[in-house]
Write a protein that holds these residues in place. Structure first.
Motif, PDB file in Angstrom:
ATOM      1  N   UNK A 140       0.851  -1.197   0.000  1.00 25.17           N
ATOM      2  CA  UNK A 140       0.000   0.000   0.000  1.00 25.17           C
ATOM      3  C   UNK A 140       0.878   1.235   0.000  1.00 25.17           C
ATOM      4  N   UNK A 141       0.636   2.093  -0.945  1.00 26.86           N
ATOM      5  CA  UNK A 141       1.377   3.352  -1.022  1.00 26.86           C
ATOM      6  C   UNK A 141       0.341   4.445  -0.829  1.00 26.86           C
ATOM      7  N   UNK A 142       0.625   5.425   0.021  1.00 23.95           N
ATOM      8  CA  UNK A 142      -0.385   6.455   0.286  1.00 23.95           C
ATOM      9  C   UNK A 142       0.205   7.861   0.223  1.00 23.95           C
ATOM     10  N   UNK A 143      -0.691   8.821  -0.009  1.00 25.93           N
ATOM     11  CA  UNK A 143      -0.323  10.227   0.084  1.00 25.93           C
ATOM     12  C   UNK A 143      -1.478  10.959   0.754  1.00 25.93           C
ATOM     13  N   UNK A 144      -1.227  11.432   1.984  1.00 29.80           N
ATOM     14  CA  UNK A 144      -2.299  12.050   2.764  1.00 29.80           C
ATOM     15  C   UNK A 144      -2.305  13.568   2.617  1.00 29.80           C
ATOM     16  N   UNK A 182     -11.288   9.535   4.514  1.00 28.01           N
ATOM     17  CA  UNK A 182     -11.626   9.932   3.148  1.00 28.01           C
ATOM     18  C   UNK A 182     -10.581  10.890   2.588  1.00 28.01           C
ATOM     19  N   UNK A 183     -10.369  10.812   1.294  1.00 26.02           N
ATOM     20  CA  UNK A 183      -9.521  11.797   0.624  1.00 26.02           C
ATOM     21  C   UNK A 183      -8.037  11.477   0.624  1.00 26.02           C
ATOM     22  N   UNK A 184      -7.609  10.419   1.300  1.00 26.58           N
ATOM     23  CA  UNK A 184      -6.180  10.063   1.269  1.00 26.58           C
ATOM     24  C   UNK A 184      -5.920   9.276  -0.018  1.00 26.58           C
ATOM     25  N   UNK A 185      -4.996   9.763  -0.826  1.00 23.38           N
ATOM     26  CA  UNK A 185      -4.704   9.054  -2.079  1.00 23.38           C
ATOM     27  C   UNK A 185      -4.017   7.734  -1.735  1.00 23.38           C
ATOM     28  N   UNK A 186      -4.410   6.667  -2.395  1.00 21.22           N
ATOM     29  CA  UNK A 186      -3.812   5.364  -2.089  1.00 21.22           C
ATOM     30  C   UNK A 186      -3.755   4.478  -3.319  1.00 21.22           C
ATOM     31  N   UNK A 187      -2.820   3.534  -3.254  1.00 19.20           N
ATOM     32  CA  UNK A 187      -2.620   2.607  -4.369  1.00 19.20           C
ATOM     33  C   UNK A 187      -2.082   1.309  -3.773  1.00 19.20           C
ATOM     34  N   UNK A 188      -2.887   0.281  -3.876  1.00 23.19           N
ATOM     35  CA  UNK A 188      -2.493  -0.998  -3.280  1.00 23.19           C
ATOM     36  C   UNK A 188      -2.195  -2.002  -4.378  1.00 23.19           C
ATOM     37  N   UNK A 189      -0.941  -2.422  -4.456  1.00 18.44           N
ATOM     38  CA  UNK A 189      -0.515  -3.299  -5.548  1.00 18.44           C
ATOM     39  C   UNK A 189      -0.180  -4.691  -5.003  1.00 18.44           C
ATOM     40  N   UNK A 190      -0.824  -5.697  -5.586  1.00 19.23           N
ATOM     41  CA  UNK A 190      -0.626  -7.069  -5.110  1.00 19.23           C
ATOM     42  C   UNK A 190       0.797  -7.539  -5.404  1.00 19.23           C
ATOM     43  N   UNK A 191       1.399  -8.214  -4.420  1.00 12.81           N
ATOM     44  CA  UNK A 191       2.711  -8.856  -4.651  1.00 12.81           C
ATOM     45  C   UNK A 191       2.451 -10.352  -4.673  1.00 12.81           C
TER      46      UNK A 191
END
Ligand code: SIN
Ligand code: CO
Length: 376
Positions: A140-144, A182-191
């Motif tokens: 999970x990569x996030x940008x708050x 809400x509103x936190x940008x996120x990207x969850x990439x399966x390994x």
């Protein structure tokens, strides 16, 4: 428990929280095979997201045949299943970990299965979410940062952020949980292949509530019609005069005013209305308190998985809501409202006295006949 006083004070709607090894998933949690067969069910809302299809971030809606799923590539796609708590009681049991969260705020548990590098892309959600790693691993990569670029890639099936710089990243393992406001940008990439559960919360917008509320309000407002006994001869008769505009606006805004109890009654009915495809089947056979008591001797009465039972208690008024209907009860029935709204099953000894009271018996029979509570 995943939530407590400190969670609400420090994190809820404020900032992300990573909890390592925080949850034991129910034993019967669906694996790849189970999810693939659910994908073929037309009563289940499923979506397939393919990152590099004919178009980038292609979305297809279920049901999907087994051969369709078997011919997908080895990487870069994910399939998501909405409302799994309504379809699988074992999944619903996870919601026990959220006791103390107002039930009307809980929306659903979505389950996603992804192959290696599968994801739904970098995005933001309008809702709070607990992302629970059920099996495999997901980065999970996030940008708050609320000031970060939130522009979207145009003309896609999905809302994908054009730029995404991760401020923080974590590799989640089974049992790990990531809470995002809400509103936190996120990207969850399966390994490798992985399964993630998302517990999502409801936060209705004015835009969403207004049309339905206004439609009902329209039927109940007193007939106010424009009146202007002060009208005088108007030299430029093409003009809509400012005082007429003010009067019209006041007429409409006063029509929007509503007693808070009446608004609460509307909201309780609105929020307990299940999605169209999740409506329980009516059960008109259970028609007397005696019939109910008889079956209760053998087995407990249970809540239909798609039914929300809620109540509202304001000075002198008790309303019980279920399936888009409200029922006013005497305040002495508050223990019954609490019992019905907090439990998923009820035994004979808990309901017996209420079934001997004409009013509460009628209410319980109505819930049974509409299928919101019943016997397994
Ligand atoms: C997923 O489970 O793949 C997506 C969940 C989310 O990003 O909200
Ligand atoms: Co999301």
């Amino acid at each position: 428990m995943l939530i407590n006083h400190a969670f609400f004070r420090d994190y809820w709607q404020k900032k992300p929280l990573l909890l390592r090894n925080a949850v034991d998933l129910p034993e019967q949690n669906p694996d790849r095979e189970a999810l693939f067969s659910l994908a073929g069910d037309e009563n289940i809302e499923s979506r397939l997201v393919v990152e590099h299809g004919e178009r980038p971030w292609e979305v297809h809606f279920g049901p999907f045949t087994r051969s369709r799923l078997d011919t997908l590539p080895d990487s870069g796609w994910t399939i998501l299943f909405q409302d799994m708590d309504k379809h699988l009681p074992d999944v619903a049991s996870l919601l026990q970990q959220f006791r103390g969260m107002p039930r009307w705020r809980i929306d659903d548990i979505m389950i996603s299965y992804a192959v290696d590098k599968g994801s739904v892309g970098p995005h933001t959600d309008e809702y709070d979410v607990f992302l629970i790693q059920a099996s495999g691993r997901r980065l999970w990569r996030i940008n708050a940062d609320p000031g970060s670029d939130r522009r979207l890639v145009p003309d896609l099936d999905m809302k994908i952020l054009r730029h995404f710089d991760a401020e923080q990243e974590w590799l989640l393992e089974p049992g790990d949980v990531l809470y995002l406001p809400p509103g936190v940008a996120h990207w969850g990439i399966a390994e490798g292949e992985c399964i993630t559960w998302s517990v999502g919360f409801r936060a209705p917008s004015a835009q969403e509530l207004f049309p339905e509320w206004a439609e009902e309000q329209q039927q109940t407002i007193e007939e106010h019609r424009y009146r202007d006994p002060e009208l005088q001869l108007q030299i430029h008769d093409g003009e809509i005069q400012p005082q007429a505009v003010l009067k019209l606006q006041e007429m409409l805004t006063s029509a929007l005013e509503q007693d808070p109890d009446d608004f609460g009654d509307w909201f309780g009915r609105h929020i307990t209305q299940p999605k169209e495809h999740l409506h329980p089947l009516p059960n008109p056979e259970l028609s007397t308190p005696q019939m109910l008591l008889e079956v209760l001797q053998q087995q407990p009465l249970v809540r239909h998985p798609a039914s929300k039972i809620l109540y509202m208690h304001t000075a002198g008024k008790l309303l019980l809501f279920c399936g888009g209907v409200s029922c006013q009860l005497p305040e002495s029935c508050l223990p019954l409202a609490i019992l019905l709204s907090e439990q998923d099953a009820w035994h004979q000894e808990e309901l017996e006295s209420w079934l001997h009271d004409e009013r509460t018996a009628a209410m319980l029979i109505d819930l049974c006949q509409r299928g919101y509570i019943g016997f397994e």
